[in-house]
Design an enzyme around this catalytic site. Structure first.
Site, PDB file in Angstrom:
ATOM      1  N   GLU A   1       0.866  -1.197   0.000  1.00 36.66           N
ATOM      2  CA  GLU A   1       0.000   0.000   0.000  1.00 36.66           C
ATOM      3  C   GLU A   1       0.894   1.236   0.000  1.00 36.66           C
ATOM      4  OE1 GLU A   1      -3.252   1.207  -0.187  1.00 36.66           O
ATOM      5  OE2 GLU A   1      -2.031   3.031   0.007  1.00 36.66           O
ATOM      6  N   LYS A   2       0.785   2.022  -1.074  1.00 36.58           N
ATOM      7  CA  LYS A   2       1.718   3.138  -1.281  1.00 36.58           C
ATOM      8  C   LYS A   2       1.613   4.281  -0.284  1.00 36.58           C
ATOM      9  CE  LYS A   2      -1.128   5.409  -4.830  1.00 36.58           C
ATOM     10  NZ  LYS A   2      -2.116   4.395  -5.221  1.00 36.58           N
ATOM     11  N   HIS A   3       0.548   4.363   0.494  1.00 39.29           N
ATOM     12  CA  HIS A   3       0.415   5.485   1.427  1.00 39.29           C
ATOM     13  C   HIS A   3       1.068   5.273   2.788  1.00 39.29           C
ATOM     14  CE1 HIS A   3      -2.864   6.557  -1.345  1.00 39.29           C
ATOM     15  NE2 HIS A   3      -2.515   7.780  -1.013  1.00 39.29           N
TER      16      HIS A   3
ATOM     17  N   HIS B   1       4.210   6.846  -4.695  1.00 37.92           N
ATOM     18  CA  HIS B   1       2.980   7.616  -4.561  1.00 37.92           C
ATOM     19  C   HIS B   1       3.074   8.802  -5.521  1.00 37.92           C
ATOM     20  CE1 HIS B   1       0.168  10.539  -2.882  1.00 37.92           C
ATOM     21  NE2 HIS B   1      -0.499   9.481  -2.448  1.00 37.92           N
TER      22      HIS B   1
ATOM     23  N   HIS C   1      -2.181  15.828  -6.202  1.00 36.84           N
ATOM     24  CA  HIS C   1      -2.145  14.615  -5.386  1.00 36.84           C
ATOM     25  C   HIS C   1      -0.719  14.387  -4.879  1.00 36.84           C
ATOM     26  CE1 HIS C   1      -3.004   9.962  -5.301  1.00 36.84           C
ATOM     27  NE2 HIS C   1      -2.907  10.480  -4.088  1.00 36.84           N
TER      28      HIS C   1
ATOM     29  N   CYS D   1      -1.804  12.180   3.044  1.00 41.57           N
ATOM     30  CA  CYS D   1      -1.982  12.392   1.607  1.00 41.57           C
ATOM     31  C   CYS D   1      -3.119  13.394   1.447  1.00 41.57           C
ATOM     32  CB  CYS D   1      -2.341  11.075   0.913  1.00 41.57           C
ATOM     33  SG  CYS D   1      -2.954  11.320  -0.773  1.00 41.57           S
TER      34      CYS D   1
ATOM     35  N   HIS E   1      -6.089  11.190   0.132  1.00 44.22           N
ATOM     36  CA  HIS E   1      -6.396   9.879   0.711  1.00 44.22           C
ATOM     37  C   HIS E   1      -6.209   9.808   2.225  1.00 44.22           C
ATOM     38  CE1 HIS E   1      -5.553   8.715  -3.624  1.00 44.22           C
ATOM     39  NE2 HIS E   1      -6.810   8.401  -3.426  1.00 44.22           N
TER      40      HIS E   1
HETATM   41 FE   FE2 Z   1      -2.729   9.476  -2.195  1.00 44.30          FE
END
Ligand code: FE2
Length: 131
Positions: free
Chosen positions: A15-17, A45, A51, A115, A118
């Site tokens: 999961e990139k976050h 990310h 973003h 983020c 997100h």
């Molecule tokens: Fe994001």
């Protein structure tokens, strides 16, 4: 509602976050060491005006104490904003930071990344402190 209900977590490799904490597994009491914090170590990310990762905060919760300490707060402020329009700016901050700290007892390092679209993501890593 509590903060814990809106802070997400997952495996940072999938999961990139999720903030990645790179720190020694054990350190000597009172001795300086480096903690590297980043987002997107395994899966990048996006880093655009629309973003991006805005901040990573690092905390320490000692095993022997009830309260958590804020170690550092790192803001990533340049995301290619420009008078010519989004994504045309000359600067882009990468979401990586280093903290140098000393610990007196074992505990857990906790990181929270934000983020802009997100929300909040956390991770943690235990760290042993030897006398
Ligand atoms: Fe994001």
């Amino acid at each position: 509602m509590k903060m814990a209900e809106v802070i997400q977590t997952a495996d940072w490799k999938a999961e990139k976050h999720v903030p990645v904490i790179v720190a020694p597994e054990s350190v000597k009491a009172g001795e300086k060491f480096v903690v590297e914090l980043s987002v997107g170590k395994e899966i990048a990310h996006p880093n655009t005006t629309e973003h991006h990762i805005r901040s990573i905060r690092l905390y320490f919760k000692p095993d022997a104490g009830k309260f958590v300490y804020e170690v550092g707060s790192f803001e990533f402020s340049a995301h290619a904003e420009s008078a010519d329009g989004p994504n045309k700016g000359a600067a882009l901050t990468e979401p990586t930071a280093h903290a140098v700290l000393k610990l007196m007892g074992s505990g857990t390092l906790l990181a929270v990344a934000y983020c802009n679209i997100h929300g909040l993501w956390e991770s943690s890593q235990a760290i042993k402190v030897e006398a």
